[in-house]
Design an enzyme around this catalytic site. Structure first.
Site, PDB file in Angstrom:
ATOM      1  N   GLU A 141       0.799  -1.294   0.044  1.00 19.32           N
ATOM      2  CA  GLU A 141       0.123  -0.205   0.108  1.00 19.32           C
ATOM      3  C   GLU A 141       0.816   1.280  -0.085  1.00 19.32           C
ATOM      4  OE1 GLU A 141      -2.277  -0.226   3.694  1.00 19.32           O
ATOM      5  OE2 GLU A 141      -2.888  -2.299   3.231  1.00 19.32           O
TER       6      GLU A 141
ATOM      7  N   LYS B  70       2.451   4.677   1.386  1.00 24.53           N
ATOM      8  CA  LYS B  70       2.393   5.287   2.945  1.00 24.53           C
ATOM      9  C   LYS B  70       1.976   6.714   2.882  1.00 24.53           C
ATOM     10  CE  LYS B  70       5.233   5.038   6.944  1.00 24.53           C
ATOM     11  NZ  LYS B  70       5.207   6.435   7.272  1.00 24.53           N
TER      12      LYS B  70
ATOM     13  N   ASP C 264       1.474  10.309   3.827  1.00 22.16           N
ATOM     14  CA  ASP C 264       2.178  11.107   4.847  1.00 22.16           C
ATOM     15  C   ASP C 264       1.185  11.948   5.396  1.00 22.16           C
ATOM     16  OD1 ASP C 264       4.353  11.952   6.162  1.00 22.16           O
ATOM     17  OD2 ASP C 264       5.101  12.985   4.587  1.00 22.16           O
TER      18      ASP C 264
ATOM     19  N   TYR D 214      -6.916   2.068   6.544  1.00 21.53           N
ATOM     20  CA  TYR D 214      -6.173   1.000   6.014  1.00 21.53           C
ATOM     21  C   TYR D 214      -5.811  -0.158   7.103  1.00 21.53           C
ATOM     22  CZ  TYR D 214      -2.923   4.342   8.343  1.00 21.53           C
ATOM     23  OH  TYR D 214      -2.317   4.983   9.323  1.00 21.53           O
TER      24      TYR D 214
ATOM     25  N   LYS E 187       2.561  -5.421   3.649  1.00 19.19           N
ATOM     26  CA  LYS E 187       2.052  -6.348   4.947  1.00 19.19           C
ATOM     27  C   LYS E 187       1.588  -7.553   4.480  1.00 19.19           C
ATOM     28  CE  LYS E 187      -0.449  -2.151   6.152  1.00 19.19           C
ATOM     29  NZ  LYS E 187      -1.820  -1.325   6.063  1.00 19.19           N
TER      30      LYS E 187
ATOM     31  N   LYS F  76      10.897   3.261   2.971  1.00 18.22           N
ATOM     32  CA  LYS F  76      10.905   5.067   2.993  1.00 18.22           C
ATOM     33  C   LYS F  76      11.522   5.404   1.641  1.00 18.22           C
ATOM     34  CE  LYS F  76       9.200   6.404   7.029  1.00 18.22           C
ATOM     35  NZ  LYS F  76       9.854   7.126   7.747  1.00 18.22           N
TER      36      LYS F  76
ATOM     37  N   CYS G 106      39.727  12.669  26.073  1.00 14.05           N
ATOM     38  CA  CYS G 106      38.301  13.120  26.227  1.00 14.05           C
ATOM     39  C   CYS G 106      38.287  14.635  26.418  1.00 14.05           C
ATOM     40  CB  CYS G 106      37.720  12.618  27.414  1.00 14.05           C
ATOM     41  SG  CYS G 106      36.038  13.232  27.970  1.00 14.05           S
TER      42      CYS G 106
ATOM     43  N   CYS H  64      37.077  15.377  30.196  1.00 17.85           N
ATOM     44  CA  CYS H  64      37.912  15.342  31.443  1.00 17.85           C
ATOM     45  C   CYS H  64      39.413  14.993  30.919  1.00 17.85           C
ATOM     46  CB  CYS H  64      37.314  13.843  32.035  1.00 17.85           C
ATOM     47  SG  CYS H  64      37.471  12.217  31.309  1.00 17.85           S
TER      48      CYS H  64
ATOM     49  N   CYS I  34      35.707   7.319  26.359  1.00 14.91           N
ATOM     50  CA  CYS I  34      36.309   7.910  27.441  1.00 14.91           C
ATOM     51  C   CYS I  34      36.027   6.914  28.691  1.00 14.91           C
ATOM     52  CB  CYS I  34      35.731   9.203  27.939  1.00 14.91           C
ATOM     53  SG  CYS I  34      35.999   9.847  29.518  1.00 14.91           S
TER      54      CYS I  34
ATOM     55  N   CYS J 169      33.756  10.893  34.589  1.00 13.34           N
ATOM     56  CA  CYS J 169      33.820  11.944  33.377  1.00 13.34           C
ATOM     57  C   CYS J 169      32.437  12.773  33.697  1.00 13.34           C
ATOM     58  CB  CYS J 169      33.878  11.442  32.247  1.00 13.34           C
ATOM     59  SG  CYS J 169      33.681  12.552  30.609  1.00 13.34           S
TER      60      CYS J 169
HETATM   61  S1  IVH Z   1      -0.127   0.293   8.853  1.00 10.05           S
HETATM   62  C1  IVH Z   1       0.094  -2.064  12.383  1.00 10.05           C
HETATM   63  N1  IVH Z   1      -0.720   1.389   6.489  1.00 10.05           N
HETATM   64  O1  IVH Z   1       2.772   5.229   8.881  1.00 10.05           O
HETATM   65  C2  IVH Z   1      -0.208  -1.537  11.328  1.00 10.05           C
HETATM   66  N2  IVH Z   1       0.118   2.596   8.156  1.00 10.05           N
HETATM   67  O2  IVH Z   1       4.899   4.121  11.230  1.00 10.05           O
HETATM   68  C3  IVH Z   1       0.151  -0.199  11.561  1.00 10.05           C
HETATM   69  N3  IVH Z   1       0.622   5.143   7.539  1.00 10.05           N
HETATM   70  O3  IVH Z   1       1.419   5.110  12.372  1.00 10.05           O
HETATM   71  C4  IVH Z   1      -0.077   0.822  10.534  1.00 10.05           C
HETATM   72  N4  IVH Z   1      -0.017   4.749   5.399  1.00 10.05           N
HETATM   73  O4  IVH Z   1       0.112   6.581  10.561  1.00 10.05           O
HETATM   74  C5  IVH Z   1      -0.236   1.455   7.809  1.00 10.05           C
HETATM   75  N5  IVH Z   1      -1.166   2.058   4.444  1.00 10.05           N
HETATM   76  C6  IVH Z   1      -0.667   2.448   5.358  1.00 10.05           C
HETATM   77  C7  IVH Z   1      -0.290   3.725   6.138  1.00 10.05           C
HETATM   78  C8  IVH Z   1       0.317   3.726   7.438  1.00 10.05           C
HETATM   79  C9  IVH Z   1       0.401   5.785   6.224  1.00 10.05           C
HETATM   80  C10 IVH Z   1       1.169   5.708   8.764  1.00 10.05           C
HETATM   81  C11 IVH Z   1       0.272   5.390   9.970  1.00 10.05           C
HETATM   82  C12 IVH Z   1       1.263   4.622  11.060  1.00 10.05           C
HETATM   83  C13 IVH Z   1       2.749   5.062  10.253  1.00 10.05           C
HETATM   84  C14 IVH Z   1       3.619   3.753  10.437  1.00 10.05           C
END
Ligand code: IVH
Length: 663
Positions: free
Chosen positions: A109, A111, A113, A218, A282, A306, A400, A403, A418, A423
Site C-alpha cells: 500500500e 504510505k 504522509d 487501511y 504487509k 521509506k 576526552c 575530562c 572515554c 567523567c
Molecule cells: S499500517 C499495525 N498502512 O504510517 C499497522 N500505516 O509508522 C500499522 N501510515 O502510524 C500501520 N499509510 O500513521 C499503515 N497504508 C498504511 C499507512 C500507514 C500511512 C502511517 C500510520 C502509521 C505510520 C507507520
C-alpha cells in the site's frame, strides 16, 4: 411525515449524497438540491434539538470550540512500523519471514504522509475519532473528524467497528492555504503532514472544516472478529462499508512483485495529488500475521519502505565531539543552518572516526545532509568539486574533551570511548537518562537544568536527585527557579520513588539493555535483589535475553559501585518491586519452552503467550529438540509435523485450557 421521520430522511439523503460526491466521485444530487435539503435539516434541528441524529451531516461545518482535547485510551495499541530503506532491506524482511517457515502473499500500500487516526463506529454510527498520541493514549478529536467529508458518519452496514487510517491533505490545498496565510502575514506550513496534523488538532472545529482534510483507511485491529482473514479483504470490506480506501494497492505473490510495484510507484509518486513518504508492505494472511507477532513497538509482519530521503547541501563549519553515558565519543558536524524536510538543520552526526575518514569529510567542505524520517540527520558525502582551497584533513581526538582522559578504542569496534567513569559529560548523560520519560520519568528535570545543577554541584550522581529536597531553600533562590517550580520538581521526584521496578532497571543505563527487556526481566524476577543475584543461565533462559545482554547485566551487578547505588536508593525508599502481574511458578509451565501453531480460537495468541510467561514458561517461535510442549490449534503448520517427528508433548486447545484453569 412528522419532523422526526423527515429529519431521518434528510440525514440519509445528505449522507448518501456526500458518499456519492466524495468517495465515488459521482454526484447524483445537484448542489442546489443539496443546499436546500441541508437548510431544511438545519431548520428542523433548530426547532427540535432533542431529535438531532448522531450521524447528522450538519456537524460537518464544525461544531465545538474546546480549550483542550480529552485524553482517550485505545482499545488496541496503535503501533508504528519498522522502516527499510532499500531493496536489500526489503529482501531481508522477506527472508526473516521465510525463515519462520512462511511463504507469504503480500499486500503493498502507499504510505500516506499525514496523521494517523482511530475511528470508532457503534451500530454503524461514528461515535469517536482519536489521534494516535503515544499509541496507548490519544486525543479525542471527534468533532474535528466529523468535518472530514471522506469519513462516513454512518456506514453502509450497522456494524460496531474500530478502524484506523490517515488524515491527509492534498498538495494543492497546502499551496492554497499557504498563499492565504502569506497574504495575512501568518507563518507558513512546511509540508502537507504538518498542515494535516495542525488542522486535525485545531481546538475550533470550524477551522478544521475549512481545511479540506481527507482520509484513507487501511487497518482493522481485529479482523477475525469480523470474519476476515486477510488484509486485502479488510480493504475490500472497508470499501463496502463506505470508506475511502486508497486504490493504489496491490496484492503481490512474492517479494519481487512487491519490489516491482514499489519501483512503479516511485516513478509516479510526484504525480499523486497527495504526499506519500513510502510504501507499506504487509503479510496478507491474518493467521500468518499472528504467528509472526509483534515487537514492543511494531508488527513483525509489516514494514514501511521509506523513499530515499531528501538531501540538501550546506557548509560544514566545525566538528565537535560529544560523550554519551557509556563514554562513547561521537564527532558531530556543526553546519551552516539549512532547511530540510520541514525543519532547520544545524547539526548532523558523523558517527565515528572511520566514517569521517572514509568519506574524507573536512571542516570547510560543502557536504550533503540527509534526514530520513525521525532519525538524526547525517552527513552523507562531501561535494568534492566544491572544495575551493586545501582544507586540513580530519584528525580524531585522543583525549576526552571533557575530562582529559586518554580515549580507548576496543579492537574491532569503530567507536572511541572515554574510560573515566567519573567523567563529567558521562555523569550528566547518565542523569539525563535516569530521569527520562521511559525511565524514571521525572518531569521538570530537563537536560539544561541537569547540566546547571551539575555545574552548581547539587547533582553529581543519581542518588543526589533524591537529596535535592534538603537543598530546597538554595534551589529556590537560584535565578530562574520560582518556589512553585521547585516544589513541583520535588513532588515529581518523590512521586518517582513509587515507580514499578522496570523503570528503575532501565534508568540504570545498563548497556545493551532496552525498556522492553527491562520489563520482561522485572516481571520474571519481581524484585531488584533477585535480579542482582541472577545467574547467566537464569537470564539467558528468558526469551529476548541474549548472551550479550545477560553478560552486560551480570557485569553491571558485579560492580561494587553499582551495588552501592542500589543500596543508597533503597535507603531513600525508591521502590525495588515490580508492580505488574507477577510470574507465578508452576511446574507444568516453569522454565518450559512452548511453541504455538495453527489457529487458536479459545483466546488470542498474545494472551496465551502472556499467560504462559506469567506462569513461568517461555514461548518461542520454532520447534527444536529443546521445545517442551507444542500447542496445536486448527490447521497447524509444519511445526506440528516437526513436533511429532521429535516426539514432543502436544497439547490441543482443550488441554491448554485445562492446564490454565487448574491454576
Ligand atoms: S499500517 C499495525 N498502512 O504510517 C499497522 N500505516 O509508522 C500499522 N501510515 O502510524 C500501520 N499509510 O500513521 C499503515 N497504508 C498504511 C499507512 C500507514 C500511512 C502511517 C500510520 C502509521 C505510520 C507507520
Amino acid at each position: 411525515m412528522n419532523p422526526k421521520e423527515r429529519m431521518k430522511q434528510l440525514v440519509d439523503i445528505l449522507n448518501e449524497a456526500n458518499y456519492e460526491y466524495y468517495i465515488l466521485d459521482n454526484p447524483k444530487l445537484s448542489d442546489f438540491e443539496y443546499d436546500r435539503f441541508m437548510q431544511e435539516l438545519q431548520e428542523l434541528e433548530e426547532k427540535n434539538p432533542d431529535l438531532v441524529l448522531p450521524d447528522t451531516p450538519t456537524k460537518r461545518v464544525g461544531s465545538s470550540v474546546v480549550s483542550e482535547f480529552k485524553k482517550v485510551s485505545h482499545l488496541y495499541p496503535m503501533l508504528s512500523l519498522g522502516n527499510v530503506f532499500n531493496e536489500d532491506e526489503i529482501i531481508a524482511f522477506d527472508e526473516r519471514i521465510k525463515k519462520q517457515g512462511f511463504n507469504p502473499t503480500y499486500v503493498c500500500e502507499l504510505k500516506i504522509d499525514g496523521l494517523g487516526v482511530d475511528l470508532i463506529y457503534e451500530n454503524g454510527v461514528l461515535v469517536r475519532g482519536a489521534t494516535r498520541g503515544d499509541g496507548v493514549v490519544g486525543e479525542d478529536i471527534t468533532s474535528n473528524v466529523k468535518t472530514i467529508k471522506t469519513i462516513p458518519l454512518r456506514l453502509k452496514e450497522d456494524v460496531s467497528i474500530e478502524v484506523r487510517g490517515e488524515i491527509y491533505i492534498d498538495k494543492e490545498d497546502l499551496i492554497r492555504i499557504n498563499k492565504e496565510r502569506k497574504m495575512e502575514g501568518l507563518e507558513l506550513y512546511q509540508n502537507c503532514r504538518n498542515l494535516a496534523a495542525g488542522s486535525a488538532r485545531q481546538l475550533d472545529s470550524k477551522i478544521t472544516a475549512k481545511r479540506n482534510l481527507k482520509n484513507f483507511v487501511y487497518n482493522l485491529p481485529n479482523p477475525v472478529d469480523h470474519g476476515i482473514y486477510c488484509q486485502s479483504d479488510v480493504l475490500n470490506y472497508f470499501e463496502k462499508l463506505g470508506f475511502m480506501v486508497n486504490p493504489k494497492r496491490r496484492v503481490c505473490k512474492n517479494i519481487n512483485e512487491v519490489i516491482e510495484f514499489i519501483n512503479e510507484m516511485t516513478l509516479k509518486r510526484e504525480e499523486l495529488p497527495y504526499d506519500i513518504d513510502g510504501m507499506v508492505i504487509k503479510v496478507d494472511d491474518v493467521t500468518m500475521q499472528d504467528n509472526l507477532g509483534y515487537t514492543a513497538r511494531s508488527p513483525k509482519w509489516a514494514v514501511a519502505y521509506k523513499f530515499p530521503a531528501m538531501e540538501v547541501t550546506t557548509r560544514l563549519k566545525d566538528i565537535i565531539f560529544t560523550v554519551g553515558r557509556t563514554g562513547k565519543i561521537t564527532p558531530n558536524a556543526i553546519l551552516e543552518p539549512v532547511k530540510l524536510a520541514g525543519s532547520t538543520i544545524r547539526r548532523a552526526t558523523l558517527h565515528n572516526e572511520d566514517y569521517v575518514k572514509q568519506k574524507d569529510i573536512r571542516v570547510g567542505d560543502i557536504v550533503a545532509i540527509r534526514k530520513a524520517g525521525d532519525v538524526i540527520p547525517e552527513v552523507v558525502k562531501v561535494i568534492k568539486e566544491r572544495r575551493e582551497y586545501p582544507l586540513d584533513e580530519f584528525k580524531m581526538i585522543d583525549v576526552c574533551p571533557f575530562c582529559g582522559s586518554k580515549l580507548i578504542r576496543k579492537e574491532e569496534e569503530a567507536n572511541h570511548y572515554c574510560p573515566n567513569p567519573n567523567c563529567d559529560a558521562r555523569n550528566i548523560e547518565k542523569l539525563i537518562h535516569f530521569v527520562s520519560r521511559k525511565a524514571m520519568n521525572i518531569d521538570g528535570l530537563g537536560e539544561r537544568i541537569i547540566e546547571d545543577f551539575y555545574n552548581f554541584g547539587y547533582l553529581k550522581k543519581i542518588t543526589d536527585i533524591y537529596d535535592l529536597k534538603y537543598r530546597q531553600e538554595e534551589l529556590k533562590s537560584l535565578e530562574g527557579f520560582g518556589s512553585k517550580s521547585i516544589n513541583n520538581l520535588l513532588d515529581a521526584i518523590e512521586e518517582s520513588k513509587n515507580n514499578s521496578l522496570e523503570r528503575l532497571l532501565f534508568g540504570l543505563g545498563i548497556r545493551h539493555f532496552g525498556e522492553k527487556s527491562a520489563k520482561i526481566i522485572a516481571q520474571k524476577f519481581s524484585n531488584m535483589d533477585s535480579i542482582v543475584k541472577a545467574t547467566f543461565e537464569q537470564l539467558t533462559q528468558i526469551v529476548d535475553v541474549g548472551d550479550i545482554m545477560a553478560k552486560s547485566i551480570i557485569e553491571f551487578f558485579n560492580d561494587e559501585e553499582n551495588l552501592k547505588l542500589i543500596e543508597e536508593l533503597k535507603k531513600r525508599d525508591v521502590n525495588m518491586e515490580y508492580h505488574g502481574k507477577k510470574t507465578v511458578i508452576d511446574e507444568d509451565f516453569y522454565n518450559k519452552k512452548f511453541v504455538i501453531t495453527g489457529t487458536i480460537s479459545v483466546m488470542p495468541r498474545d494472551q496465551i503467550k502472556d499467560k504462559i510467561t506469567e506462569l513461568g514458561g517461555i514461548t518461542t517461535e520454532s520447534v527444536s529438540k529443546k521445545t517442551d510442549v507444542v500447542i496445536v490449534g486448527d490447521q497447524p503448520g509444519s511445526k506440528y509435523d516437526k513436533a511429532k517427528e521429535l516426539n514432543i508433548e502436544i497439547w490441543n486447545e482443550d488441554k491448554l485450557l485445562e492446564m490454565f484453569n487448574k491454576k
